[in-house]
Motif scaffolding. Structure first.
Motif, PDB file in Angstrom:
ATOM      1  N   ALA A 176      -2.643  -9.598   7.983  1.00  0.00           N
ATOM      2  CA  ALA A 176      -2.585  -9.053   6.633  1.00  0.00           C
ATOM      3  C   ALA A 176      -1.119  -8.899   6.256  1.00  0.00           C
ATOM      4  CB  ALA A 176      -3.282  -7.696   6.573  1.00  0.00           C
ATOM      5  N   ALA A 177      -0.726  -9.516   5.150  1.00  0.00           N
ATOM      6  CA  ALA A 177       0.647  -9.391   4.666  1.00  0.00           C
ATOM      7  C   ALA A 177       0.759  -8.050   3.944  1.00  0.00           C
ATOM      8  CB  ALA A 177       0.999 -10.544   3.733  1.00  0.00           C
ATOM      9  N   ALA A 178       1.456  -7.113   4.565  1.00  0.00           N
ATOM     10  CA  ALA A 178       1.438  -5.726   4.110  1.00  0.00           C
ATOM     11  C   ALA A 178       2.508  -5.435   3.056  1.00  0.00           C
ATOM     12  CB  ALA A 178       1.619  -4.792   5.313  1.00  0.00           C
ATOM     13  N   HIS A 179       2.226  -4.418   2.223  1.00  0.00           N
ATOM     14  CA  HIS A 179       3.155  -3.984   1.184  1.00  0.00           C
ATOM     15  C   HIS A 179       3.985  -2.805   1.686  1.00  0.00           C
ATOM     16  CE1 HIS A 179       0.248  -0.795   0.831  1.00  0.00           C
ATOM     17  NE2 HIS A 179       0.875  -0.241  -0.190  1.00  0.00           N
ATOM     18  N   VAL A 180       4.908  -2.350   0.870  1.00  0.00           N
ATOM     19  CA  VAL A 180       5.709  -1.171   1.210  1.00  0.00           C
ATOM     20  C   VAL A 180       5.405  -0.048   0.226  1.00  0.00           C
ATOM     21  CG1 VAL A 180       7.575  -2.427   2.328  1.00  0.00           C
ATOM     22  CG2 VAL A 180       7.695  -2.001  -0.134  1.00  0.00           C
ATOM     23  N   VAL A 181       5.538   1.184   0.713  1.00  0.00           N
ATOM     24  CA  VAL A 181       5.289   2.372  -0.103  1.00  0.00           C
ATOM     25  C   VAL A 181       6.629   3.073  -0.345  1.00  0.00           C
ATOM     26  CG1 VAL A 181       4.037   4.558  -0.268  1.00  0.00           C
ATOM     27  CG2 VAL A 181       3.034   2.638   1.002  1.00  0.00           C
ATOM     28  N   PRO A 182       7.038   3.246  -1.593  1.00  0.00           N
ATOM     29  CA  PRO A 182       8.298   3.936  -1.854  1.00  0.00           C
ATOM     30  C   PRO A 182       8.115   5.449  -1.860  1.00  0.00           C
ATOM     31  CG  PRO A 182       7.353   3.281  -3.928  1.00  0.00           C
ATOM     32  CD  PRO A 182       6.395   2.799  -2.842  1.00  0.00           C
ATOM     33  N   LYS A 183       9.213   6.164  -1.758  1.00  0.00           N
ATOM     34  CA  LYS A 183       9.175   7.602  -1.990  1.00  0.00           C
ATOM     35  C   LYS A 183       8.808   7.827  -3.453  1.00  0.00           C
ATOM     36  CE  LYS A 183      12.722   8.606   1.471  1.00  0.00           C
ATOM     37  NZ  LYS A 183      14.111   9.107   1.699  1.00  0.00           N
ATOM     38  N   ALA A 184       7.846   8.686  -3.684  1.00  0.00           N
ATOM     39  CA  ALA A 184       7.362   8.879  -5.049  1.00  0.00           C
ATOM     40  C   ALA A 184       8.431   9.476  -5.956  1.00  0.00           C
ATOM     41  CB  ALA A 184       6.126   9.770  -5.040  1.00  0.00           C
ATOM     42  N   HIS A 185       9.356  10.264  -5.388  1.00  0.00           N
ATOM     43  CA  HIS A 185      10.380  10.920  -6.210  1.00  0.00           C
ATOM     44  C   HIS A 185      11.640  10.066  -6.365  1.00  0.00           C
ATOM     45  CE1 HIS A 185      11.414  11.977  -2.022  1.00  0.00           C
ATOM     46  NE2 HIS A 185      12.652  11.867  -2.446  1.00  0.00           N
ATOM     47  N   ALA A 219      -4.409  -7.314   3.105  1.00  0.00           N
ATOM     48  CA  ALA A 219      -3.795  -5.986   3.104  1.00  0.00           C
ATOM     49  C   ALA A 219      -4.683  -5.007   2.342  1.00  0.00           C
ATOM     50  CB  ALA A 219      -2.406  -6.032   2.478  1.00  0.00           C
ATOM     51  N   ALA A 220      -5.371  -5.493   1.325  1.00  0.00           N
ATOM     52  CA  ALA A 220      -6.272  -4.651   0.544  1.00  0.00           C
ATOM     53  C   ALA A 220      -7.683  -4.626   1.107  1.00  0.00           C
ATOM     54  CB  ALA A 220      -6.310  -5.141  -0.905  1.00  0.00           C
ATOM     55  N   LEU A 221      -7.967  -5.510   2.069  1.00  0.00           N
ATOM     56  CA  LEU A 221      -9.335  -5.713   2.545  1.00  0.00           C
ATOM     57  C   LEU A 221      -9.444  -5.678   4.060  1.00  0.00           C
ATOM     58  CD1 LEU A 221     -10.152  -8.766   0.230  1.00  0.00           C
ATOM     59  CD2 LEU A 221     -11.021  -6.435  -0.077  1.00  0.00           C
ATOM     60  N   THR A 272     -15.741 -10.355  -1.816  1.00  0.00           N
ATOM     61  CA  THR A 272     -14.351  -9.925  -1.995  1.00  0.00           C
ATOM     62  C   THR A 272     -13.489 -10.982  -2.675  1.00  0.00           C
ATOM     63  OG1 THR A 272     -13.487 -10.760   0.143  1.00  0.00           O
ATOM     64  CG2 THR A 272     -14.539  -8.571   0.132  1.00  0.00           C
ATOM     65  N   GLU A 273     -13.964 -12.214  -2.697  1.00  0.00           N
ATOM     66  CA  GLU A 273     -13.132 -13.295  -3.242  1.00  0.00           C
ATOM     67  C   GLU A 273     -12.926 -13.142  -4.753  1.00  0.00           C
ATOM     68  OE1 GLU A 273     -13.993 -17.756  -2.888  1.00  0.00           O
ATOM     69  OE2 GLU A 273     -12.884 -17.260  -1.042  1.00  0.00           O
ATOM     70  N   GLU A 274     -13.928 -12.668  -5.469  1.00  0.00           N
ATOM     71  CA  GLU A 274     -13.757 -12.429  -6.905  1.00  0.00           C
ATOM     72  C   GLU A 274     -12.750 -11.303  -7.131  1.00  0.00           C
ATOM     73  OE1 GLU A 274     -16.336 -11.615 -11.005  1.00  0.00           O
ATOM     74  OE2 GLU A 274     -17.340 -11.546  -9.051  1.00  0.00           O
ATOM     75  N   LEU A 275     -12.807 -10.287  -6.289  1.00  0.00           N
ATOM     76  CA  LEU A 275     -11.811  -9.212  -6.355  1.00  0.00           C
ATOM     77  C   LEU A 275     -10.414  -9.756  -6.117  1.00  0.00           C
ATOM     78  CD1 LEU A 275     -10.726  -6.293  -6.293  1.00  0.00           C
ATOM     79  CD2 LEU A 275     -11.515  -6.161  -3.901  1.00  0.00           C
ATOM     80  N   SER A 276     -10.263 -10.599  -5.104  1.00  0.00           N
ATOM     81  CA  SER A 276      -8.958 -11.165  -4.792  1.00  0.00           C
ATOM     82  C   SER A 276      -8.448 -12.020  -5.944  1.00  0.00           C
ATOM     83  CB  SER A 276      -9.034 -11.999  -3.510  1.00  0.00           C
ATOM     84  OG  SER A 276      -7.767 -12.493  -3.157  1.00  0.00           O
ATOM     85  N   TYR A 336       0.711  -9.939  -8.122  1.00  0.00           N
ATOM     86  CA  TYR A 336      -0.424  -9.487  -7.318  1.00  0.00           C
ATOM     87  C   TYR A 336      -0.102  -8.254  -6.494  1.00  0.00           C
ATOM     88  CZ  TYR A 336       1.519 -11.249  -2.897  1.00  0.00           C
ATOM     89  OH  TYR A 336       2.304 -11.443  -1.793  1.00  0.00           O
ATOM     90  N   LYS A 337       1.196  -8.063  -6.167  1.00  0.00           N
ATOM     91  CA  LYS A 337       1.568  -6.902  -5.355  1.00  0.00           C
ATOM     92  C   LYS A 337       1.120  -5.595  -5.990  1.00  0.00           C
ATOM     93  CE  LYS A 337       5.098 -10.076  -4.505  1.00  0.00           C
ATOM     94  NZ  LYS A 337       5.278 -11.309  -5.280  1.00  0.00           N
ATOM     95  N   THR A 338       1.065  -5.573  -7.336  1.00  0.00           N
ATOM     96  CA  THR A 338       0.643  -4.368  -8.038  1.00  0.00           C
ATOM     97  C   THR A 338      -0.791  -4.011  -7.673  1.00  0.00           C
ATOM     98  OG1 THR A 338       2.122  -4.937  -9.863  1.00  0.00           O
ATOM     99  CG2 THR A 338       0.420  -3.306 -10.315  1.00  0.00           C
ATOM    100  N   GLY A 339      -1.654  -5.012  -7.616  1.00  0.00           N
ATOM    101  CA  GLY A 339      -3.041  -4.765  -7.252  1.00  0.00           C
ATOM    102  C   GLY A 339      -3.201  -4.308  -5.814  1.00  0.00           C
TER     103      GLY A 339
END
Length: 411
Positions: free
Chosen positions: A38-47, A277-279, A305-309, A320-323
């Protein structure tokens, strides 16, 4: 019955039943029938100043916890790739720290990890062939020193400077000669990055594929496989059938992965997908079904899941990273729907609403009540009244949603 409010493009709302959480189980033994990352995303500090052009400030606890979530389902992590916003908000310093941290975490739990190797740390847009080779080598050595496998990503610098297929063959030959272990090559299509048009020396897919295959054939002991992200299933199958036995095809096709991973009488694709990463639970349960030779169960779990993707990866595909981050937030893997570079604003509310609806219908909401609450709060903040819905718009047939399940024994 708990309902989920969905928003149409014209601003109208309607209610659909909220599906129960999927009954998937983590594998007790390693996944065997397919290799899946799974190609993973990053999570920023919210502040943090998560606005365009600002350096990435990463919430390392949440970012690394997400990788442990992926590993817990038996999947590998492909890190510091385009899903992690390479060239779209993740700067050089953050990229290098991400690689080091992710590799260390993988080693601590015996998880599989490969990381992106590119030339994107160079300041100049136009450089020489020699500088491209040196830049690749610098990042390759950093990845290997960290203990991670390498994915040799497509380079914008190489796309700009290369004059012919010979230049691609030369660069890959010289970079691969410096690799301490076999790497994965990456062919990223223009839907993901328009700057890569004509990669491998031609805009003709068949001609470019011939060059890619020549690179692999000439460097068999240095290439463990190739990730193809052209969103063209026929092109992927054609290359897959011509690969030497020593090389795997890792599908990067987020539109057609169900059939490509299942394969045919002449072989199958493994997976290196941003969609996974989402699935991760769905992907794991589906591969567990293949491990049991239960193809029908595989299709039942992964097929919806393919329609979701396709919605997550809809044009312009590079957003797509936003999703992916949105689903991570809905599923409780991060506290805020925030992304580095302000990319959380790259999709509209109706687009996100369709993601919620399809995730609900395909068993991709891990904690449905939490997901519904967060989604309704987002709608409310944006002035959408979630208490007034056109319930009649959802007929019983449309509303009937059964979450996929897995027969795997719970861990």
């Amino acid at each position: 019955m708990t309902t989920l409010t969905v928003l149409r493009a014209d601003g109208a709302t309607r209610a659909v039943p909220l599906a129960p959480p999927p009954a998937f189980a983590r594998p007790r033994t390693p996944l065997a029938s397919r290799v899946a990352y799974a190609a993973a995303h990053v999570v920023p500090k919210a502040h943090a100043d998560n606005t365009p052009g600002q350096p990435a400030e990463i919430d390392w606890d949440a970012t690394l916890a997400f990788r442990h979530h992926v590993w817990s389902w038996g999947l590998g992590v492909a890190d510091a790739m385009d899903t992690a916003q390479r060239n779209m908000g993740l700067d050089t310093a953050a990229t290098r720290e991400l690689i080091s941290r992710s590799a260390a975490e993988a080693a601590s739990v015996g998880g599989r990890v490969v990381v992106g190797v590119n030339t994107d740390h160079l300041d100049d847009e136009v450089v020489s062939i020699e500088q491209v080779v040196d830049a690749y080598a610098e990042q390759l050595h950093h990845a290997e020193d960290a203990g991670a496998g390498a994915v040799l990503m497509a380079s914008r610098h190489l796309a700009r400077v290369a004059q012919s297929a010979d230049d691609y063959r030369r660069v890959y030959r010289e970079v691969l000669s410096k690799a301490g272990a076999p790497v994965v090559l990456h062919w990223l299509g223009t839907a993901f990055d328009p700057a890569l048009e004509g990669y491998f020396g031609s805009t003709d897919t068949d001609v470019a594929a011939a060059t890619l295959l020549q690179v692999i054939e000439a460097n068999r002991d240095r290439v463990q496989g190739v990730k193809m992200s052209l969103l063209d299933a026929d092109a992927e199958i054609a290359v897959r059938r011509r690969l030497p036995a020593s090389a795997r095809m890792f599908t990067g096709d987020d539109f057609h992965y169900v059939g490509l991973i299942e394969g045919d009488d002449e072989g199958h694709s493994d997976a290196l997908l941003g969609a996974f990463a989402a699935l991760a639970p769905n992907a794991s349960a589906a591969i567990q079904a293949l491990d049991r030779d239960d193809v029908d169960e595989y299709r039942r779990i992964l097929g919806p899941t393919e329609e979701l993707s396709r919605q997550v990866f809809a044009a312009p595909t590079y957003y797509y990273k936003t999703g992916v981050a949105f689903l991570s937030w809905l599923n409780g893997h991060q506290a805020a729907f925030q992304m580095v570079g302000g990319l959380h604003a790259a999709r509209s509310l109706p687009h996100l609403s369709r993601i919620v609806e399809l995730a609900n219908g395909s068993g991709a909401l891990e904690r449905p009540e939490l997901a519904a609450a967060r989604w309704h709060e987002l709608l409310t903040i944006n002035g959408v009244d979630t208490t007034v819905t056109d319930a009649a718009a959802a007929t019983p047939a449309e509303a009937a949603v059964e979450a996929p399940s897995s027969e795997a024994v719970p861990a």
